[in-house]
Design a protein around this motif. Structure first.
Motif, mmCIF file in Angstrom:
data_model
loop_
_atom_site.group_PDB
_atom_site.id
_atom_site.type_symbol
_atom_site.label_atom_id
_atom_site.label_comp_id
_atom_site.label_asym_id
_atom_site.label_seq_id
_atom_site.Cartn_x
_atom_site.Cartn_y
_atom_site.Cartn_z
ATOM 1 N N UNK A 4 9.494 -1.078 -22.254
ATOM 2 C CA UNK A 4 8.864 0.119 -22.010
ATOM 3 C C UNK A 4 7.839 -0.280 -20.769
ATOM 4 N N UNK A 5 7.099 -1.298 -20.806
ATOM 5 C CA UNK A 5 6.160 -1.490 -19.623
ATOM 6 C C UNK A 5 7.065 -1.691 -18.285
ATOM 7 N N UNK A 6 7.941 -2.519 -18.362
ATOM 8 C CA UNK A 6 8.979 -2.995 -17.397
ATOM 9 C C UNK A 6 9.339 -1.658 -16.742
ATOM 10 N N UNK A 7 9.894 -0.873 -17.386
ATOM 11 C CA UNK A 7 10.676 0.443 -17.213
ATOM 12 C C UNK A 7 9.704 1.411 -16.557
ATOM 13 N N UNK A 8 8.522 1.588 -17.140
ATOM 14 C CA UNK A 8 7.328 2.680 -16.573
ATOM 15 C C UNK A 8 6.851 2.117 -15.221
ATOM 16 N N UNK A 9 6.503 0.562 -15.169
ATOM 17 C CA UNK A 9 5.833 -0.109 -14.214
ATOM 18 C C UNK A 9 6.921 0.052 -12.952
ATOM 19 N N UNK A 10 8.350 -0.425 -13.097
ATOM 20 C CA UNK A 10 9.162 -0.281 -12.032
ATOM 21 C C UNK A 10 9.663 1.229 -11.714
ATOM 22 N N UNK A 11 9.346 2.131 -12.507
ATOM 23 C CA UNK A 11 9.674 3.291 -11.959
ATOM 24 C C UNK A 11 8.494 3.971 -11.239
ATOM 25 N N UNK A 12 7.265 3.463 -11.423
ATOM 26 C CA UNK A 12 6.192 3.772 -10.793
ATOM 27 C C UNK A 12 6.234 3.255 -9.645
ATOM 28 N N UNK A 13 6.501 2.198 -9.468
ATOM 29 C CA UNK A 13 6.724 1.607 -7.983
ATOM 30 C C UNK A 13 7.883 2.270 -7.337
ATOM 31 N N UNK A 14 9.026 2.843 -7.677
ATOM 32 C CA UNK A 14 9.784 3.374 -6.963
ATOM 33 C C UNK A 14 9.406 4.719 -6.707
ATOM 34 N N UNK A 15 8.484 5.279 -7.550
ATOM 35 C CA UNK A 15 7.978 6.487 -7.056
ATOM 36 C C UNK A 15 7.014 6.587 -5.851
ATOM 37 N N UNK A 16 6.336 5.451 -5.479
ATOM 38 C CA UNK A 16 5.249 4.926 -4.889
ATOM 39 C C UNK A 16 6.087 4.710 -3.596
ATOM 40 N N UNK A 17 7.148 3.983 -3.598
ATOM 41 C CA UNK A 17 7.832 3.835 -2.377
ATOM 42 C C UNK A 17 8.595 5.027 -1.880
ATOM 43 N N UNK A 18 9.114 5.584 -2.822
ATOM 44 C CA UNK A 18 9.915 6.935 -2.260
ATOM 45 C C UNK A 18 8.770 7.936 -1.520
ATOM 46 N N UNK A 19 7.739 7.961 -1.870
ATOM 47 C CA UNK A 19 6.807 8.818 -1.501
ATOM 48 C C UNK A 19 6.409 8.521 -0.016
ATOM 49 N N UNK A 20 6.279 7.090 -0.002
ATOM 50 C CA UNK A 20 5.903 6.680 1.458
ATOM 51 C C UNK A 20 7.263 6.701 2.293
ATOM 52 N N UNK A 21 8.378 6.619 1.860
ATOM 53 C CA UNK A 21 9.585 6.962 2.649
ATOM 54 C C UNK A 21 9.838 8.431 3.274
ATOM 55 N N UNK A 22 9.225 9.302 2.357
ATOM 56 C CA UNK A 22 9.265 10.560 2.642
ATOM 57 C C UNK A 22 8.179 10.765 3.719
ATOM 58 N N UNK A 23 7.158 10.449 3.611
ATOM 59 C CA UNK A 23 6.185 10.555 4.877
ATOM 60 C C UNK A 23 6.888 9.653 6.035
ATOM 61 N N UNK A 24 7.563 8.860 6.132
ATOM 62 C CA UNK A 24 8.230 8.139 7.294
ATOM 63 C C UNK A 24 9.321 9.144 7.702
ATOM 64 N N UNK A 25 9.912 9.720 7.009
ATOM 65 C CA UNK A 25 11.014 10.816 7.273
ATOM 66 C C UNK A 25 9.987 11.928 8.201
ATOM 67 N N UNK A 26 9.173 12.369 7.407
ATOM 68 C CA UNK A 26 8.372 13.294 8.235
ATOM 69 C C UNK A 26 7.597 12.877 9.673
ATOM 70 N N UNK A 27 7.201 11.655 9.810
ATOM 71 C CA UNK A 27 6.796 11.320 10.921
ATOM 72 C C UNK A 27 8.077 11.116 12.098
ATOM 73 N N UNK A 28 9.058 10.625 11.604
ATOM 74 C CA UNK A 28 10.330 10.771 12.291
ATOM 75 C C UNK A 28 10.730 11.859 12.964
ATOM 76 N N UNK A 29 10.220 13.214 12.428
ATOM 77 C CA UNK A 29 10.815 14.375 12.971
ATOM 78 C C UNK A 29 9.629 14.789 13.929
ATOM 79 N N UNK A 30 8.615 14.201 14.226
ATOM 80 C CA UNK A 30 7.823 14.293 15.268
ATOM 81 C C UNK A 30 8.244 13.573 16.349
ATOM 82 N N UNK A 31 8.746 12.573 16.281
ATOM 83 C CA UNK A 31 9.553 12.031 17.517
ATOM 84 C C UNK A 31 11.150 12.441 17.950
ATOM 85 N N UNK A 32 11.601 13.005 16.918
ATOM 86 C CA UNK A 32 12.959 13.417 17.573
ATOM 87 C C UNK A 32 12.890 14.471 18.267
ATOM 88 N N UNK A 33 14.079 14.681 19.182
ATOM 89 C CA UNK A 33 14.257 16.246 19.740
ATOM 90 C C UNK A 33 14.605 17.015 18.893
#
Length: 139
Positions: free
Chosen positions: A46-75
């Protein structure tokens, strides 16, 4: 200026990937420590699963931010906007499904809003408290 935004987006992507990698390592360590404290396999899983899931959530949130920043640069084009929309939608759905899996409830029904980073911090704090409760002479 476009190069600066591209570099920032790449930086965000690196941070997102690093969050997932570091979170994986933290999850393994916390799970192993739980086993070492003889809390049982179910608790360690349970500890392994919840902690890993939380880390994936955090990573996905940052990756969405990266995608949004990319929209600023694209034509602007309809095709690029559609691709970005699909990527953000997929990542958002993944985030929501992982969060539901971890917490057992819909995100908008939670009493307290918790981010992936806060959940990893909570897991580390629980581990420290459990470790402090173990007698000093315990192997």
């Amino acid at each position: 200026m476009e190069e600066v935004f591209t570099a920032v987006a790449v930086g965000f992507e690196a941070v997102g990937a690093a969050a997932m990698i570091v979170g994986f390592v933290i999850a393994i360590v916390l799970g192993a420590r739980s086993l070492a404290r003889h809390e049982g396999g179910t608790a360690a899983f349970t500890i392994l699963r919840t902690t890993l899931g939380a880390a994936i959530l955090l990573g996905l949130e940052v990756l969405v931010a990266a995608d949004l920043i990319r929209t600023i640069t694209s034509k602007p084009s309809l095709e690029d906007a559609a691709i970005l929309g699909i990527i953000v939608l997929i990542r958002t759905l993944l985030s929501m499904s992982i969060q539901i899996e971890i917490e057992g409830t819909l995100p908008w029904r939670r009493a307290l809003l918790r981010s992936g980073g806060q959940m990893v911090g909570d897991a580390v704090a629980r581990d420290r408290a459990a470790q402090a409760a173990v007698p000093a002479d315990h192997p």
